[in-house]
Scaffold this active site. Structure first.
Site, mmCIF file in Angstrom:
data_model
loop_
_atom_site.group_PDB
_atom_site.id
_atom_site.type_symbol
_atom_site.label_atom_id
_atom_site.label_comp_id
_atom_site.label_asym_id
_atom_site.label_seq_id
_atom_site.Cartn_x
_atom_site.Cartn_y
_atom_site.Cartn_z
ATOM 1 N N HIS A 1 0.843 -1.198 0.000
ATOM 2 C CA HIS A 1 0.000 0.000 0.000
ATOM 3 C C HIS A 1 0.877 1.246 0.000
ATOM 4 O O HIS A 1 2.070 1.204 0.315
ATOM 5 C CB HIS A 1 -0.900 0.026 1.232
ATOM 6 C CG HIS A 1 -0.126 0.086 2.523
ATOM 7 N ND1 HIS A 1 0.481 -1.031 3.073
ATOM 8 C CD2 HIS A 1 0.163 1.134 3.360
ATOM 9 C CE1 HIS A 1 1.087 -0.685 4.197
ATOM 10 N NE2 HIS A 1 0.920 0.629 4.385
ATOM 11 N N ARG A 36 3.450 -7.994 17.734
ATOM 12 C CA ARG A 36 4.245 -6.840 17.350
ATOM 13 C C ARG A 36 3.388 -5.587 17.459
ATOM 14 O O ARG A 36 2.236 -5.563 17.005
ATOM 15 C CB ARG A 36 4.759 -7.001 15.920
ATOM 16 C CG ARG A 36 5.580 -5.811 15.409
ATOM 17 C CD ARG A 36 5.820 -5.897 13.912
ATOM 18 N NE ARG A 36 6.652 -4.794 13.443
ATOM 19 C CZ ARG A 36 6.702 -4.383 12.181
ATOM 20 N NH1 ARG A 36 5.962 -5.016 11.246
ATOM 21 N NH2 ARG A 36 7.478 -3.376 11.837
ATOM 22 N N ASP A 51 0.869 5.091 1.868
ATOM 23 C CA ASP A 51 0.269 5.779 3.010
ATOM 24 C C ASP A 51 -0.395 7.067 2.554
ATOM 25 O O ASP A 51 0.056 7.723 1.604
ATOM 26 C CB ASP A 51 1.335 6.108 4.061
ATOM 27 C CG ASP A 51 1.900 4.863 4.709
ATOM 28 O OD1 ASP A 51 1.213 3.828 4.701
ATOM 29 O OD2 ASP A 51 3.040 4.939 5.229
ATOM 30 N N HIS A 55 4.912 -0.043 0.067
ATOM 31 C CA HIS A 55 5.495 -0.954 1.039
ATOM 32 C C HIS A 55 4.441 -1.880 1.633
ATOM 33 O O HIS A 55 3.234 -1.683 1.444
ATOM 34 C CB HIS A 55 6.199 -0.181 2.153
ATOM 35 C CG HIS A 55 5.277 0.720 2.937
ATOM 36 N ND1 HIS A 55 4.810 1.918 2.452
ATOM 37 C CD2 HIS A 55 4.740 0.587 4.191
ATOM 38 C CE1 HIS A 55 4.032 2.494 3.355
ATOM 39 N NE2 HIS A 55 3.970 1.698 4.415
#
Length: 753
Positions: free
Chosen positions: A682, A744, A684, A734
């Site tokens: 995607h 995480r 941002d 990314h």
């Protein structure tokens, strides 16, 4: 009229025949066979103890090499002169009379007498003697504007230039004349000494025969009471002058209610501080080693007791405790007590104690924690008094009071304050950006704050030195001898419990204990305690506006400031145009995760779907399991982080672009092995993105990482609190790589959408 008549009768009854009534229970402490070096000059004073004011008096003499002429009467003897807040002090006359007998035939010897606790010298012997001789008097007495203690004598005073009323705190003359004056009449020890000398002066025949004058123009002596405004004291850069009379007095007397004013003058004179040297002035007295403690020699360090008081809900409490325990002082010479009165802090304090003392390596000489069940029913003055008395039980040399409002930024505070070896001393602590501090330069008649003329110079550190002030609190070092001698106490019936510190300072001032503040070093600051909420798990996270410096010390990465001076090419760049820098501390990371996971229910539940009502359009193209900062009312706090800490870094690495802290979407993402494990490719919705690691790859989770597809670059091993900064649109497509185990957490901010 009857009351006045009785008062006058009481005052005059002290003039008696020595054979019938003079109290002779006193002796002379000095060895009067040891005459002065040249045999024609002597200075007498009366002091029953070598306290702080007396030591200041002696130092002022030493500055001008006058201490060799000093003879102190009454030292270590019981004071027999009554309460000096009322008429009294004849004991001084009788002591002086006995000491002067050996000089009664000396027509050429010049004898001075001054009080000591409220007097400082400003000039040397030659100047004093020359000015005395120029008056033509055989005996000179200081003058003031007020007639005391018998106002009915006003009409008998002759008119002179300047002040016309006698003050017996300072005088000088030829020894034979002085002897005649001391034998004018016999007096009781409790009779008023000033009234005695007044009767001498108002006897016109005796005054004329012995050439007795008053120093009405402050040619030598200046009394401050009623005459402070006449003085230009030059803040140490020049001699004190009486601008009204055009004179330069050589001896200054803080008579009556002017003791604090004398303390302020004494901060500059003689040769104490010179504001003309350097940018911050020069503390001349700070270079004097006499009386100080060499803290570099461990064997000379005194045993100390530090007592930490937690009496109100306190932000950044762990920093307060941790920094106190990290002080550079030998543990075997260091006792610690903690008084906690806040139930909401009890578990937190116990955890800190367990970490440092019970399970840790800090082995103090002794340690004790008092929780609310032991402290809550005690009045604050009693609690503080109990802590101070413990110092005597432990035979410590210094007692440190440390309130939880303080934030220390130095590990040398204990040693630095011990070094000065003062009765009571603090280091200057101020609320950042404010003038609110832990000292006052002056107090009003009721003991509360009054602005001193040089307060702003000191609180802004425009003048740096060692200062005798009127009030200190929050971090105070008290030498054990003044505790043992009961010169200091938190018990004062004049003030209520909340003003226990007002009472302590009032007691100290009344007992001739000086209160010092040193502002040569930055040791820390004061927190703001108001509006501290208690309904969250980690309330300190929301303190960035109220206590921004403490927030930075706690939550910004300790290496952050190093990167403010780096150039773009010096920043780590794990992928092209992906910059790596330390932003947040481990404590922030732990706190924000714990805060979210402590919220009842599962605050992450319901996220990770395309339909997302938290967003303006209600739709998320690439959803993550996350919590938006708007959900926990942390958005404004995070925007301040972006403005204060991210924007300066952005301007260094993305040159030519200026970010002003605008971000609509900032959130914590949770990847879990049994939930969302990865994120598809995607862009941002931002001009640039910050992505901060909140936990440990390889320990808390395995796998994961950010993969930049166009750059064919995977960034995986990012330390806690370190941030990746990269363009959001167009160039840096990314994805979030899959985690294979654990959980995480990352903190993402879409900046300038």
């Amino acid at each position: 009229m009857l009351v006045l008549w009785l008062s006058l009768l009481t005052l005059t009854q002290g003039l008696i025949d020595v054979d019938s009534s003079v109290d002779t229970e006193y002796s002379i402490a000095a060895d009067y066979e040891d005459l002065t070096p040249d045999g024609n000059f002597v200075i007498f004073t009366v002091a029953t103890e070598a306290n702080d004011p007396f030591n200041r008096f002696v130092r002022s003499l030493k500055v001008f090499d006058l201490d060799q002429y000093l003879q102190t009467l009454g030292m270590n003897q019981k004071w027999l002169g009554g309460d000096m807040n009322f008429p009294g002090g004849g004991f001084k006359v009788n002591l002086l009379k006995q000491a002067m007998e050996q000089y009664k035939e000396e027509d050429d010897m010049i004898v001075m007498f001054t009080d000591s606790y409220d007097v400082i010298f400003l000039a040397d012997r030659d100047e004093i003697v020359d000015n005395f001789r120029s008056t033509g008097a055989n005996f000179l007495i200081s003058a003031e504007n007020y007639l005391w203690p018998d106002q009915s004598l006003d009409s008998q005073y002759p008119d002179i230039k300047g002040k016309k009323y006698l003050c017996s705190g300072m005088m000088m003359g030829y020894a034979s004349t002085f002897w005649a004056i001391l034998n004018y009449k016999e007096i009781e020890n409790t009779y008023d000494d000033q009234l005695y000398y007044t009767h001498v002066y108002l006897d016109p025949e005796f005054r004329a025969r012995h050439k007795i004058q008053l120093d009405g123009t402050s040619k030598i002596f200046h009394n401050l009471h009623g005459a402070e405004r006449e003085i230009d004291f030059g803040f140490g850069s020049k001699r004190i002058t009486n601008w009204e009379q055009g004179t330069r007095p050589q001896v200054l007397h803080g008579n009556g209610p002017t003791k604090l004013s004398l303390n302020r003058f004494g901060n500059y004179h003689p040769k104490v501080f010179d504001p003309t040297i350097g940018d911050k002035g020069k503390c001349l007295i700070c270079d004097e080693k006499e009386g100080t403690i060499d803290t570099e020699k461990t064997e000379e360090l005194p045993t100390i007791l530090t007592t930490l008081f937690i009496t109100d809900r306190t932000p950044f409490l762990d920093y307060f405790v941790n920094k106190t325990f990290s002080q550079n002082y030998p543990a075997e010479r260091w006792h610690v007590r903690i008084y906690n009165r806040v139930w909401g802090h009890a578990d937190h304090i116990q955890e800190l104690v367990n970490h440092h003392v019970i399970n840790g390596e800090k082995k103090f000489a002794s340690f004790r924690l008092m929780q609310p069940k032991e402290t809550i029913d005690k009045r604050l003055p009693e609690l503080y008094q109990e802590g101070m008395q413990t110092c005597l039980e432990l035979e410590c040399g210094f007692y440190f009071v440390m309130d939880s409002v303080i934030t220390l930024t130095s590990d040398e505070v204990l040693k630095d304050l011990v070094h000065w070896n003062r009765s009571v001393i603090t280091t200057q602590l101020t609320q950042p950006g404010q003038y609110w501090s832990n000292f006052w330069g002056d107090v009003s008649k009721d003991g509360f704050y009054k602005r001193a003329p040089d307060y702003f110079n000191l609180v802004k550190r425009e003048r740096q030195g060692l200062w005798n002030v009127a009030f200190v609190n929050h971090l105070v070092a008290i030498r054990s001898d003044v505790i043992r001698d009961q010169k200091v106490s938190y018990i004062n019936s004049k003030y209520d419990d909340s003003n226990y510190d007002i009472g302590f300072n009032a007691n100290a001032r009344n007992n001739n204990v000086f209160l010092y503040m040193v502002n040569l070093k930055q040791h820390g600051h004061l927190k703001r305690m108001e509006n501290y909420t208690s309904h969250r798990t980690h309330n300190d996270l929301w303190q960035i506006f109220t206590n921004p410096l403490d927030w930075k010390l706690t939550y910004i990465h300790p290496s952050f400031d190093e990167y403010l001076s780096k150039t773009r090419v010096e920043f780590p760049q794990p992928c092209p145009d992906v910059y790596h820098f330390p932003l947040l501390s481990k404590q922030f990371s732990w706190h924000i995760i714990h805060e979210l996971e402590s919220i009842p229910g599962d605050i992450f539940a319901g996220s990770g779907q395309n339909n997302d009502q938290r967003l303006a359009g209600g739709y998320e193209n690439v959803p993550t399991v996350d919590v938006h900062f708007t959900q926990i009312n942390f958005q404004q706090e995070w925007l301040k982080v972006l403005r204060d800490y991210v924007a300066p870094i952005q301007r260094r690495v993305f040159e030519g672009y200026s970010f002003h802290g605008h971000a609509l979407l900032s959130f914590v993402v949770k990847y879990h092995e049994k939930g969302q494990r990865e994120l598809r490719p995607h862009h941002d919705h931002s001009t640039f993105t910050t992505n901060t690691a909140l936990n440990r790859q390889g320990i808390d989770y395995e796998g994961g990482g950010s993969y930049f597809i166009r750059q064919n670059c995977l960034v995986r091993d990012v330390d806690i609190g370190w941030t990746l900064m990269h363009p959001g649109r167009l160039t840096h497509y990314h994805e979030g790589r899959e985690i294979t185990k654990g959980t995480r957490y990352i903190l993402v901010s879409f900046n300038d959408p």
